[in-house]
Enzyme design. Structure first.
Site, PDB file in Angstrom:
ATOM      1  N   HIS A   1       0.559  -1.209   0.185  1.00 61.42           N
ATOM      2  CA  HIS A   1       0.441   0.271   0.284  1.00 61.42           C
ATOM      3  C   HIS A   1       0.592   0.842   0.082  1.00 61.42           C
ATOM      4  CE1 HIS A   1       1.126  -0.499   4.397  1.00 61.42           C
ATOM      5  NE2 HIS A   1       0.686   0.886   4.563  1.00 61.42           N
TER       6      HIS A   1
ATOM      7  N   ASP B   1       0.824   5.040   1.465  1.00 59.58           N
ATOM      8  CA  ASP B   1       0.000   5.695   3.074  1.00 59.58           C
ATOM      9  C   ASP B   1      -1.110   6.707   2.141  1.00 59.58           C
ATOM     10  OD1 ASP B   1       1.220   4.262   4.828  1.00 59.58           O
ATOM     11  OD2 ASP B   1       2.955   5.381   4.516  1.00 59.58           O
TER      12      ASP B   1
ATOM     13  N   HIS C   1       5.086   0.428   0.098  1.00 59.10           N
ATOM     14  CA  HIS C   1       5.582  -0.872   1.430  1.00 59.10           C
ATOM     15  C   HIS C   1       4.762  -2.044   1.232  1.00 59.10           C
ATOM     16  CE1 HIS C   1       3.649   2.511   3.370  1.00 59.10           C
ATOM     17  NE2 HIS C   1       3.077   1.698   4.312  1.00 59.10           N
TER      18      HIS C   1
ATOM     19  N   ARG D   1       5.391   6.664  14.377  1.00 61.24           N
ATOM     20  CA  ARG D   1       4.423   6.626  13.368  1.00 61.24           C
ATOM     21  C   ARG D   1       4.315   8.679  13.231  1.00 61.24           C
ATOM     22  NH1 ARG D   1       1.055   4.249   7.901  1.00 61.24           N
ATOM     23  NH2 ARG D   1       0.432   6.686   7.945  1.00 61.24           N
TER      24      ARG D   1
HETATM   25  C1  SIN Z   1       2.873   1.139   7.912  1.00 57.51           C
HETATM   26  O1  SIN Z   1       2.593   0.795   6.748  1.00 57.51           O
HETATM   27  O2  SIN Z   1       2.396   2.411   8.101  1.00 57.51           O
HETATM   28  C2  SIN Z   1       3.801   0.286   8.678  1.00 57.51           C
HETATM   29  C3  SIN Z   1       5.061   0.212   8.734  1.00 57.51           C
HETATM   30  C4  SIN Z   1       5.419  -0.887   9.205  1.00 57.51           C
HETATM   31  O3  SIN Z   1       5.015  -1.063  10.268  1.00 57.51           O
HETATM   32  O4  SIN Z   1       6.263  -1.787   9.140  1.00 57.51           O
END
Ligand code: SIN
Length: 284
Positions: free
Chosen positions: A104, A106, A260, A275
């Site tokens: 995905h 973000d 990612h 985050r």
């Molecule tokens: C995310 O997609 O924001 C998290 C990625 C992760 O925890 O590695």
């Protein structure tokens, strides 16, 4: 990439596709303009940067994020009580669901998806819990002219139903420690399937498998094979790199040209991250 000169930081590419480790920057400090400018240039060249051995508070992480632009407050995940621009991504040993476990980019289900995301590792399992990234510029450039032309005319439909709707797997799996809300927007957001990077002008695929709900003006059964092909194509190993986290690592990725995948292979162990998300623009 190779001809960019850096004086304040050291940039070590991690793979032929994308990703670089950055040394020489203490992100807890107020960075001078030249160091910040070099990090920004490295970000545009390598698309995802990894800084190791950092000691960040939620406040200093947010301050680094603000150097790139205003910060986003996630529509469905509660922020930290003392840092409204930061939220925790935690998987406890008993949790069944791992946040971000699927390709995905973000906030692609919103009108203005994220510019970039900074993820800081507080606690990582002794093995597993890596994150993979893929370069959507390379994915676009590897397509035939005919496919590029066809995709350029198409508009993707994005929805948060699969990740935040009442039927989302995370709410069915069992224990979920993160405070994630189910108040999803049923509407579908439209974005081009091919977008132009607003800072570099380079074209990329814009594809967020977890959030793709269809293609505008196509029946579901017509869109499905195209979306399936794009999902497989975008994840080709040649376009990817993989981050092995350490406590104190910060990854900063460009959501405008990468996707990612948080790998869920550490059952029974704990992983905790903070985050920060930088606000983006409407893709064009
Ligand atoms: C995310 O997609 O924001 C998290 C990625 C992760 O925890 O590695």
């Amino acid at each position: 990439m190779a001809d960019i000169a850096f004086e304040r930081i050291e940039v070590r590419p991690l793979a032929g596709s994308l990703g670089a480790e950055i040394a020489g920057a203490d992100l807890a400090k107020d960075l001078d303009n030249q160091t910040f400018d070099e990090i920004h240039r490295a970000f545009l060249a390598h698309h995802v940067l990894f800084f190791h051995d950092q000691a960040l508070t939620p406040q200093s992480q947010a301050a680094f994020g603000r150097r790139f632009g205003p910060l986003n407050r996630h529509p469905y995940v509660k922020p930290l009580p003392d840092a409204p621009d930061v939220f925790a991504i935690v998987k406890e040993p008993e949790d069944a669901h791992h946040f971000g476990n699927g390709w995905h980019t973000d906030l692609s289900y919103t009108e203005k998806p994220a510019y970039g995301t900074m993820l800081y590792a507080l606690e990582v399992p002794p093995y597993g819990g890596d994150t993979m990234f893929t370069n959507l510029h390379l994915a676009y450039e590897a397509l035939s002219d005919g496919m590029q032309k066809m995709l350029a005319k198409l508009t993707g439909l994005y929805s948060n139903a699969r990740t935040y709707g009442p039927n989302a797997q995370r709410f069915k799996d069992g224990v979920l420690s993160m405070a994630v809300s189910q108040q999803f927007e049923p509407g579908r957001v439209e974005h081009p399937l091919v977008r132009t990077h607003p800072e570099t002008g380079r074209k990329s695929l814009y594809f967020s498998e977890l959030h793709m709900a269809g293609i505008k003006d196509m029946k579901d059964e017509e869109a499905a094979p195209i979306l399936k092909f794009l999902a497989q194509h975008a994840a080709r190993p040649e376009f990817t790199c993989r981050l092995r986290w350490r406590k104190g690592s910060l990854a900063f990725w460009d959501n405008r040209c990468t996707a990612h995948y948080a790998i869920d292979d550490f059952q029974g162990m704990r992983r905790a991250m903070h985050r920060v998300t930088v606000e983006g623009d409407r893709p064009f």
